[in-house]
Design a protein around this motif. Sequence first.
Motif, PDB file in Angstrom:
ATOM      1  N   SER A 140       0.808  -1.232   0.000  1.00 38.24           N
ATOM      2  CA  SER A 140       0.000   0.000   0.000  1.00 38.24           C
ATOM      3  C   SER A 140       0.832   1.267   0.000  1.00 38.24           C
ATOM      4  O   SER A 140       0.287   2.372  -0.092  1.00 38.24           O
ATOM      5  CB  SER A 140      -0.904   0.016   1.233  1.00 38.24           C
ATOM      6  OG  SER A 140      -0.135   0.178   2.413  1.00 38.24           O
ATOM      7  N   GLY A 141       2.137   1.136   0.125  1.00 29.13           N
ATOM      8  CA  GLY A 141       2.988   2.298   0.327  1.00 29.13           C
ATOM      9  C   GLY A 141       3.210   2.598   1.788  1.00 29.13           C
ATOM     10  O   GLY A 141       4.002   3.470   2.138  1.00 29.13           O
ATOM     11  N   ALA A 142       2.483   1.874   2.668  1.00 20.86           N
ATOM     12  CA  ALA A 142       2.638   2.026   4.124  1.00 20.86           C
ATOM     13  C   ALA A 142       2.500   3.484   4.555  1.00 20.86           C
ATOM     14  O   ALA A 142       3.351   4.018   5.243  1.00 20.86           O
ATOM     15  CB  ALA A 142       3.973   1.442   4.589  1.00 20.86           C
ATOM     16  N   HIS A 143       1.398   4.117   4.152  1.00 18.75           N
ATOM     17  CA  HIS A 143       1.170   5.497   4.553  1.00 18.75           C
ATOM     18  C   HIS A 143       0.878   5.592   6.045  1.00 18.75           C
ATOM     19  O   HIS A 143       1.535   6.344   6.763  1.00 18.75           O
ATOM     20  CB  HIS A 143      -0.010   6.087   3.772  1.00 18.75           C
ATOM     21  CG  HIS A 143       0.226   6.221   2.315  1.00 18.75           C
ATOM     22  ND1 HIS A 143      -0.652   6.887   1.469  1.00 18.75           N
ATOM     23  CD2 HIS A 143       1.230   5.777   1.512  1.00 18.75           C
ATOM     24  CE1 HIS A 143      -0.207   6.848   0.229  1.00 18.75           C
ATOM     25  NE2 HIS A 143       0.930   6.169   0.226  1.00 18.75           N
ATOM     26  N   PHE A 144      -0.175   4.894   6.493  1.00 19.32           N
ATOM     27  CA  PHE A 144      -0.609   4.872   7.895  1.00 19.32           C
ATOM     28  C   PHE A 144      -0.860   6.276   8.443  1.00 19.32           C
ATOM     29  O   PHE A 144      -0.864   6.464   9.664  1.00 19.32           O
ATOM     30  CB  PHE A 144       0.429   4.181   8.800  1.00 19.32           C
ATOM     31  CG  PHE A 144       0.942   2.866   8.319  1.00 19.32           C
ATOM     32  CD1 PHE A 144       0.123   1.977   7.626  1.00 19.32           C
ATOM     33  CD2 PHE A 144       2.260   2.494   8.547  1.00 19.32           C
ATOM     34  CE1 PHE A 144       0.606   0.748   7.174  1.00 19.32           C
ATOM     35  CE2 PHE A 144       2.746   1.276   8.104  1.00 19.32           C
ATOM     36  CZ  PHE A 144       1.933   0.399   7.425  1.00 19.32           C
ATOM     37  N   ASN A 145      -1.065   7.259   7.590  1.00 21.88           N
ATOM     38  CA  ASN A 145      -1.063   8.648   8.025  1.00 21.88           C
ATOM     39  C   ASN A 145      -1.742   9.509   6.945  1.00 21.88           C
ATOM     40  O   ASN A 145      -1.253   9.570   5.810  1.00 21.88           O
ATOM     41  CB  ASN A 145       0.392   9.098   8.223  1.00 21.88           C
ATOM     42  CG  ASN A 145       0.539  10.495   8.776  1.00 21.88           C
ATOM     43  OD1 ASN A 145      -0.346  11.327   8.658  1.00 21.88           O
ATOM     44  ND2 ASN A 145       1.690  10.768   9.365  1.00 21.88           N
ATOM     45  N   PRO A 146      -2.846  10.178   7.270  1.00 21.59           N
ATOM     46  CA  PRO A 146      -3.498  11.026   6.267  1.00 21.59           C
ATOM     47  C   PRO A 146      -2.592  12.107   5.695  1.00 21.59           C
ATOM     48  O   PRO A 146      -2.749  12.492   4.530  1.00 21.59           O
ATOM     49  CB  PRO A 146      -4.668  11.646   7.054  1.00 21.59           C
ATOM     50  CG  PRO A 146      -4.975  10.642   8.110  1.00 21.59           C
ATOM     51  CD  PRO A 146      -3.634  10.087   8.521  1.00 21.59           C
ATOM     52  N   ALA A 147      -1.647  12.593   6.499  1.00 26.50           N
ATOM     53  CA  ALA A 147      -0.734  13.615   5.985  1.00 26.50           C
ATOM     54  C   ALA A 147       0.134  13.053   4.861  1.00 26.50           C
ATOM     55  O   ALA A 147       0.401  13.734   3.861  1.00 26.50           O
ATOM     56  CB  ALA A 147       0.152  14.150   7.112  1.00 26.50           C
TER      57      ALA A 147
ATOM     58  N   THR B  33      -0.720  10.458   2.927  1.00 21.99           N
ATOM     59  CA  THR B  33      -1.615  10.198   1.801  1.00 21.99           C
ATOM     60  C   THR B  33      -1.916  11.486   1.035  1.00 21.99           C
ATOM     61  O   THR B  33      -1.903  11.508  -0.205  1.00 21.99           O
ATOM     62  CB  THR B  33      -2.924   9.569   2.298  1.00 21.99           C
ATOM     63  OG1 THR B  33      -2.625   8.322   2.955  1.00 21.99           O
ATOM     64  CG2 THR B  33      -3.876   9.297   1.147  1.00 21.99           C
ATOM     65  N   LEU B  34      -2.171  12.584   1.751  1.00 24.13           N
ATOM     66  CA  LEU B  34      -2.439  13.854   1.080  1.00 24.13           C
ATOM     67  C   LEU B  34      -1.216  14.350   0.315  1.00 24.13           C
ATOM     68  O   LEU B  34      -1.342  14.914  -0.780  1.00 24.13           O
ATOM     69  CB  LEU B  34      -2.889  14.896   2.104  1.00 24.13           C
ATOM     70  CG  LEU B  34      -4.301  14.685   2.673  1.00 24.13           C
ATOM     71  CD1 LEU B  34      -4.578  15.682   3.798  1.00 24.13           C
ATOM     72  CD2 LEU B  34      -5.362  14.823   1.574  1.00 24.13           C
ATOM     73  N   ALA B  35      -0.033  14.142   0.885  1.00 20.73           N
ATOM     74  CA  ALA B  35       1.191  14.537   0.183  1.00 20.73           C
ATOM     75  C   ALA B  35       1.343  13.748  -1.109  1.00 20.73           C
ATOM     76  O   ALA B  35       1.694  14.311  -2.160  1.00 20.73           O
ATOM     77  CB  ALA B  35       2.403  14.324   1.081  1.00 20.73           C
TER      78      ALA B  35
ATOM     79  N   ASP C  77      -8.934   6.890  -4.277  1.00 24.08           N
ATOM     80  CA  ASP C  77      -8.111   6.002  -3.454  1.00 24.08           C
ATOM     81  C   ASP C  77      -7.601   6.725  -2.209  1.00 24.08           C
ATOM     82  O   ASP C  77      -7.555   6.152  -1.120  1.00 24.08           O
ATOM     83  CB  ASP C  77      -6.924   5.476  -4.270  1.00 24.08           C
ATOM     84  CG  ASP C  77      -7.343   4.462  -5.326  1.00 24.08           C
ATOM     85  OD1 ASP C  77      -8.555   4.228  -5.476  1.00 24.08           O
ATOM     86  OD2 ASP C  77      -6.448   3.918  -6.002  1.00 24.08           O
ATOM     87  N   ALA C  78      -7.226   7.991  -2.372  1.00 29.08           N
ATOM     88  CA  ALA C  78      -6.725   8.752  -1.236  1.00 29.08           C
ATOM     89  C   ALA C  78      -7.804   8.903  -0.166  1.00 29.08           C
ATOM     90  O   ALA C  78      -7.540   8.763   1.036  1.00 29.08           O
ATOM     91  CB  ALA C  78      -6.235  10.125  -1.690  1.00 29.08           C
ATOM     92  N   ALA C  79      -9.044   9.196  -0.588  1.00 28.37           N
ATOM     93  CA  ALA C  79     -10.146   9.330   0.363  1.00 28.37           C
ATOM     94  C   ALA C  79     -10.385   8.013   1.102  1.00 28.37           C
ATOM     95  O   ALA C  79     -10.623   8.004   2.320  1.00 28.37           O
ATOM     96  CB  ALA C  79     -11.413   9.769  -0.362  1.00 28.37           C
ATOM     97  N   ALA C  80     -10.312   6.912   0.369  1.00 28.50           N
ATOM     98  CA  ALA C  80     -10.495   5.602   0.999  1.00 28.50           C
ATOM     99  C   ALA C  80      -9.368   5.306   1.987  1.00 28.50           C
ATOM    100  O   ALA C  80      -9.606   4.786   3.085  1.00 28.50           O
ATOM    101  CB  ALA C  80     -10.558   4.517  -0.074  1.00 28.50           C
ATOM    102  N   TYR C  81      -8.135   5.629   1.604  1.00 28.31           N
ATOM    103  CA  TYR C  81      -6.997   5.435   2.501  1.00 28.31           C
ATOM    104  C   TYR C  81      -7.224   6.189   3.817  1.00 28.31           C
ATOM    105  O   TYR C  81      -7.033   5.642   4.906  1.00 28.31           O
ATOM    106  CB  TYR C  81      -5.715   5.975   1.845  1.00 28.31           C
ATOM    107  CG  TYR C  81      -4.871   4.978   1.098  1.00 28.31           C
ATOM    108  CD1 TYR C  81      -5.433   4.092   0.186  1.00 28.31           C
ATOM    109  CD2 TYR C  81      -3.491   4.927   1.280  1.00 28.31           C
ATOM    110  CE1 TYR C  81      -4.646   3.199  -0.524  1.00 28.31           C
ATOM    111  CE2 TYR C  81      -2.695   4.038   0.583  1.00 28.31           C
ATOM    112  CZ  TYR C  81      -3.274   3.170  -0.315  1.00 28.31           C
ATOM    113  OH  TYR C  81      -2.490   2.280  -1.004  1.00 28.31           O
ATOM    114  N   ILE C  82      -7.611   7.466   3.713  1.00 20.83           N
ATOM    115  CA  ILE C  82      -7.749   8.301   4.910  1.00 20.83           C
ATOM    116  C   ILE C  82      -8.862   7.770   5.812  1.00 20.83           C
ATOM    117  O   ILE C  82      -8.703   7.704   7.048  1.00 20.83           O
ATOM    118  CB  ILE C  82      -7.988   9.763   4.509  1.00 20.83           C
ATOM    119  CG1 ILE C  82      -6.722  10.334   3.868  1.00 20.83           C
ATOM    120  CG2 ILE C  82      -8.408  10.598   5.724  1.00 20.83           C
ATOM    121  CD1 ILE C  82      -6.915  11.694   3.213  1.00 20.83           C
ATOM    122  N   ALA C  83      -9.983   7.390   5.231  1.00 22.29           N
ATOM    123  CA  ALA C  83     -11.082   6.849   6.030  1.00 22.29           C
ATOM    124  C   ALA C  83     -10.644   5.587   6.768  1.00 22.29           C
ATOM    125  O   ALA C  83     -10.923   5.414   7.968  1.00 22.29           O
ATOM    126  CB  ALA C  83     -12.282   6.549   5.129  1.00 22.29           C
TER     127      ALA C  83
END
Length: 231
Positions: free
Chosen positions: A62-69, A71-73, A84-90
């Motif tokens: 997944s890229g191992a974001h674990f963090n909305p900041a 994902t937004l970047a 996809d970004a909205a789904a990640y953040i939720a």
Amino acid sequence: MPLRSRLLAEFIGTALLLAAVVGSGIMGVALADGNDAVALLANAGATAGALYVLIVLFGPISGAHFNPAVTLAMRLRGEIGGRDAAAYIAVQVVAAVSGVLLAHAMFELPLLQPGTHTRTGWAQWLSEAVATFGLLLTILLGVRHRPAAIPALVASYIFAAYWFTASTSFANPAVTVARSLTQTFAGIRPGDVAGFVIAQGIGGFLACAAAAMIDAAPKARVEESFRSTDS
């Protein structure tokens, strides 16, 4: 990688990260005999260790974001689509809350307990902006120049930021929201969440801008700089 697989990776990774953050805080306080420095050392070490493992495991998925900041970047850089970004953040927010509940359950504490730890004021907000700026810059430049080192870079930065920031480096809006649901060592008052999230957003935006300016330097000059550093 299918979105379903990526979201599952984000959920498991974020939940385990919060379980590590809150659980190690609980254990650290229990064993530190009133020494906050020892408790913070345990908390920072466990968080950094968990981050390293989770990024190694889930980064390729997944890229191992674990963090909305984060994902937004990545959205701003065009590396992930808007849906996809909205789904990640939720998923990150839900998973973060789940991780806090899991930590409470493991230590036989009340599952829901609104935070009581006061974290507000300019020093705290500045700390969160700095913590998030450094984290995002570490990720954005690391992905371009040292991708294989990302797990160690992120884990090392967070370990250090626990100690050099007044806020102990939340640097993550989902983490901040979730930690407002615990009265343990890692907690924050619900009323203090907005200030932290705004500061994190500012720090993240500045990191994106700084990374863009640095990446705009001629590629040959960047590579030359690395060669001189390595020599």
